[in-house]
Design an enzyme around this catalytic site. Structure first.
Site, PDB file in Angstrom:
ATOM      1  N   HIS A 108       1.031  -1.368   0.062  1.00 19.68           N
ATOM      2  CA  HIS A 108      -0.034  -0.005  -0.070  1.00 19.68           C
ATOM      3  C   HIS A 108       0.752   1.167  -0.074  1.00 19.68           C
ATOM      4  O   HIS A 108       2.008   1.226   0.200  1.00 19.68           O
ATOM      5  CB  HIS A 108      -0.723  -0.074   1.095  1.00 19.68           C
ATOM      6  CG  HIS A 108      -0.167   0.396   2.404  1.00 19.68           C
ATOM      7  ND1 HIS A 108       0.444  -0.867   3.011  1.00 19.68           N
ATOM      8  CD2 HIS A 108       0.189   1.148   3.203  1.00 19.68           C
ATOM      9  CE1 HIS A 108       1.142  -0.050   4.323  1.00 19.68           C
ATOM     10  NE2 HIS A 108       0.942   0.868   4.294  1.00 19.68           N
ATOM     11  N   ASP A 110       0.447   5.382   1.665  1.00 25.01           N
ATOM     12  CA  ASP A 110      -0.265   5.888   3.021  1.00 25.01           C
ATOM     13  C   ASP A 110      -1.158   6.907   2.562  1.00 25.01           C
ATOM     14  O   ASP A 110      -0.921   7.676   1.771  1.00 25.01           O
ATOM     15  CB  ASP A 110       0.816   6.440   4.045  1.00 25.01           C
ATOM     16  CG  ASP A 110       1.575   5.202   4.644  1.00 25.01           C
ATOM     17  OD1 ASP A 110       1.173   4.155   4.678  1.00 25.01           O
ATOM     18  OD2 ASP A 110       2.645   5.559   5.206  1.00 25.01           O
ATOM     19  N   ARG A 280       5.417   7.053  14.480  1.00 24.99           N
ATOM     20  CA  ARG A 280       5.237   7.581  13.229  1.00 24.99           C
ATOM     21  C   ARG A 280       4.705   9.139  13.119  1.00 24.99           C
ATOM     22  O   ARG A 280       3.914   9.438  13.993  1.00 24.99           O
ATOM     23  CB  ARG A 280       4.249   6.681  12.321  1.00 24.99           C
ATOM     24  CG  ARG A 280       3.563   7.445  11.152  1.00 24.99           C
ATOM     25  CD  ARG A 280       3.053   6.289  10.413  1.00 24.99           C
ATOM     26  NE  ARG A 280       1.867   6.959   9.704  1.00 24.99           N
ATOM     27  CZ  ARG A 280       1.040   6.546   8.582  1.00 24.99           C
ATOM     28  NH1 ARG A 280       1.160   5.296   8.598  1.00 24.99           N
ATOM     29  NH2 ARG A 280       0.271   7.181   8.013  1.00 24.99           N
TER      30      ARG A 280
HETATM   31  C1  OGA Z   1       3.113   2.657   7.937  1.00 28.79           C
HETATM   32  C2  OGA Z   1       3.387   1.189   7.700  1.00 28.79           C
HETATM   33  C3  OGA Z   1       5.131  -0.451   8.016  1.00 28.79           C
HETATM   34  C4  OGA Z   1       6.116  -0.895   9.249  1.00 28.79           C
HETATM   35  O1  OGA Z   1       3.686   3.065   8.840  1.00 28.79           O
HETATM   36  O2  OGA Z   1       2.405   3.205   7.209  1.00 28.79           O
HETATM   37  O3  OGA Z   1       2.822   0.773   6.853  1.00 28.79           O
HETATM   38  O4  OGA Z   1       6.740  -1.755   8.771  1.00 28.79           O
HETATM   39  N1  OGA Z   1       4.396   0.699   8.635  1.00 28.79           N
HETATM   40  O5  OGA Z   1       5.700  -0.713  10.328  1.00 28.79           O
HETATM   41 MN    MN Z   2       1.781   2.289   5.448  1.00 25.66          MN
END
Ligand code: OGA
Ligand code: MN
Length: 289
Positions: A108, A110, A280
Site C-alpha cells: 500500500h 499511505d 510515526r
Molecule cells: C506505516 C506502515 C510499516 C511497518 O506506518 O504506514 O505501513 O513496517 N508501516 O511498520
Molecule cells: Mn503504511
C-alpha cells in the site's frame, strides 16, 4: 566516467549508500535532531533520488521527530488512528505477540483514500524484533517505466476510486483486520471514496509513477469491480516484482522515511513471538495529478 565523478561530488554533508538497485539508500553522518539547511538540502535530494531513505542509531523524541518532519512541510494528522496524548500528530504502531494483525501488512501507499494523501512517512523503530518485522518497498516509477508503450497509453487514461472502507470500515473493525486497533465497529467511519489518477506525476521530480495501493482500491472509475481487479491486480503484481523492490531490516533507533508518491510498502508479519513498537510522523501531501 562523468557519472561516477558526479556521484562522488554529489553529497558533501552526508554519506549515501544505496541499499538496492531499485530504490532505497542508507544515509549516515547525520544527527536528525540537528540538521542545518545544507544538510537538509542533501537529505531532500537523496529522498527524491532514492525514494526511501534510512538512518541508523538516531535518538528521537516525538518533538524531534516532528521537527525533522516539518523540514519537509506540514504534518498530517491521521483521520482514524489516534495520536499520542500530548502529540496528536505522532502515533505509535504497536504489535504485541497476542496481536494477529500487523499494521501495513499488505502492499500500500499511505492515506491513498484521502483527497490529499501522505507525501511521506517517517517511521522510527523504538523496539523491534531481533529478526523479522522488516519493511519492504517497491519503486512505482520503475513499475511505470517497465510497462510497454501500449500499456502506458492505456493506464495513462485511467482514474481509480480509492476507499477507506477496506482498512477502516465496519467489516475491518468487526473482523479485526482493520488497523485502528482501538476502534469499535460503532466508531468505524462512514465509507468515503476518492478518485485519483492511476498514473500520477510526482510534483517535485516531474516523473510519472503508477499510483497503486492494494488495501485502498475500490475499482477503476467507469468499470465494475471484477473488471477493475483484472487490471489492478496485474499492475500490483507487476509492481512488486523483486527487481523493483528493497527490504529494510530494522534495528532499535533506525528511521525509515519513504515517499508515498512513488513507492508502495509492505510490513512483513513474521515475528509471532516478539513485540514491535514504531513511532510515526506523517507528512501532508497534495492532491495527486
Ligand atoms: C506505516 C506502515 C510499516 C511497518 O506506518 O504506514 O505501513 O513496517 N508501516 O511498520
Ligand atoms: Mn503504511
Amino acid at each position: 566516467m562523468l557519472a561516477a565523478m558526479q556521484t562522488v561530488d554529489e553529497y558533501s554533508r552526508i554519506s549515501v549508500e544505496p541499499l538496492a538497485g531499485a530504490l532505497g539508500a542508507e544515509i549516515s553522518g547525520v544527527d536528525l535532531t540537528n540538521v542545518d539547511q545544507e544538510t537538509y538540502a542533501e537529505i531532500h535530494k537523496a529522498f527524491l533520488a532514492h525514494n526511501v531513505i534510512f538512518f541508523r542509531d538516531q535518538e528521537l523524541t516525538p518533538e524531534t521527530q516532528m521537527a525533522f518532519g516539518r523540514l519537509f512541510g506540514p504534518l498530517n494528522r491521521h483521520s482514524y488512528v489516534k495520536g499520542m496524548d500530548d502529540y496528536p500528530d505522532v502515533f505509535r504502531i504497536v504489535k504485541e505477540p497476542t496481536d494477529a494483525h500487523h499494521f501495513g501488512n499488505a502492499w500500500h501507499t499511505d492515506l491513498a483514500y484521502e483527497e490529499q494523501p501522505a507525501l511521506g512517512t517517517i517511521l522510527y523503530g523504538l523496539e523491534v524484533p531481533k529478526a523479522g518485522g522488516d519493511t519492504m518497498f517497491a519503486n512505482l516509477y520503475a513499475a511505470y517505466d517497465g510497462l510497454s508503450e501500449g500499456m502506458k497509453r492505456m493506464v495513462d487514461e485511467l482514474q481509480v476510486v480509492f476507499t477507506n472502507a477496506n482498512t477502516y470500515g465496519k467489516d475491518a473493525q468487526r473482523f479485526k483486520t482493520g488497523i485502528a486497533k482501538d476502534m469499535t465497529v460503532e466508531q468505524a467511519p462512514t465509507e468515503k471514496e476518492v478518485i485519483h489518477p492511476l498514473v500520477r506525476t510526482h510534483p517535485e521530480t516531474g516523473r510519472k509513477a503508477l499510483y497503486l495501493s492494494t488495501t485502498h482500491f475500490s475499482r477503476i472509475d467507469g468499470m465494475t469491480k471484477p473488471e477493475s481487479r483484472i487490471i489492478l491486480d496485474q499492475l500490483a503484481k507487476h509492481a512488486i516484482q523483486p527487481d523493483y523492490t528493497c527490504r529494510f531490516k530494522w534495528r532499535n533507533n533506525s528511521v525509515a522515511m519513504w515517499d508515498n508518491r512513488c513507492t508502495m510498502h509492505y510490513a512483513v508479519n513474521d515475528f509471532p513471538e516478539a513485540r514491535r513498537i514504531m513511532q510515526r510522523v506523517t507528512l501532508q501531501g497534495d492532491k495527486p495529478f
